[in-house]
Write a protein that holds these residues in place. Structure first.
Motif, PDB file in Angstrom:
ATOM      1  N   GLY A  47       0.814  -1.204   0.000  1.00 16.81           N
ATOM      2  CA  GLY A  47       0.000   0.000   0.000  1.00 16.81           C
ATOM      3  C   GLY A  47       0.850   1.258   0.000  1.00 16.81           C
ATOM      4  O   GLY A  47       0.570   2.212  -0.714  1.00 16.81           O
ATOM      5  N   GLY A  48       1.908   1.272   0.802  1.00 21.71           N
ATOM      6  CA  GLY A  48       2.799   2.426   0.830  1.00 21.71           C
ATOM      7  C   GLY A  48       3.525   2.603  -0.481  1.00 21.71           C
ATOM      8  O   GLY A  48       3.715   3.721  -0.965  1.00 21.71           O
ATOM      9  N   TRP A  49       3.935   1.503  -1.075  1.00 18.71           N
ATOM     10  CA  TRP A  49       4.610   1.584  -2.371  1.00 18.71           C
ATOM     11  C   TRP A  49       3.639   2.098  -3.431  1.00 18.71           C
ATOM     12  O   TRP A  49       3.990   2.919  -4.261  1.00 18.71           O
ATOM     13  CB  TRP A  49       5.148   0.214  -2.779  1.00 18.71           C
ATOM     14  N   GLY A  50       2.407   1.622  -3.391  1.00 14.32           N
ATOM     15  CA  GLY A  50       1.403   2.082  -4.349  1.00 14.32           C
ATOM     16  C   GLY A  50       1.121   3.566  -4.205  1.00 14.32           C
ATOM     17  O   GLY A  50       0.948   4.282  -5.188  1.00 14.32           O
ATOM     18  N   LEU A  51       1.082   4.059  -2.962  1.00 12.18           N
ATOM     19  CA  LEU A  51       0.856   5.487  -2.748  1.00 12.18           C
ATOM     20  C   LEU A  51       2.015   6.320  -3.267  1.00 12.18           C
ATOM     21  O   LEU A  51       1.827   7.452  -3.694  1.00 12.18           O
ATOM     22  CB  LEU A  51       0.643   5.773  -1.265  1.00 12.18           C
TER      23      LEU A  51
END
Length: 83
Positions: A47-51
């Motif tokens: 999720g952090g990478w996607g953001l």
């Protein structure tokens, strides 16, 4: 004027630091102890990478109130500055 902005930014900065630390914890846990990690660490890391792929720092010049001027082109026969 600055005091009001600082009071509003304080909680947002704290939240950003906590979420950043949580993301790094999940990424390091996945990298160093992959056999002991679960779905939560994977979801937090993904999720952090996607953001990070979202261009949230980009805003239009019109909404920022920035005006630009095109630079003037020099004529081909014009002399350059002696400096």
């Amino acid at each position: 004027m600055w005091r009001g902005r600082a009071l509003r930014r304080g909680p947002l900065l704290a939240l950003a630091l906590v979420l950043g630390a949580l993301w790094w914890w999940a990424v390091l846990r996945l990298a160093l102890l992959p056999e002991q990690t679960g779905a939560i660490e994977g979801a937090v890391a993904a999720g952090g990478w996607g953001l990070s792929l979202l261009p949230v720092h980009v805003i239009s010049a019109a909404s920022a109130g920035v005006t630009t001027r095109a630079s003037r082109r020099r004529r081909s026969g014009a002399e350059s500055d002696p400096s």
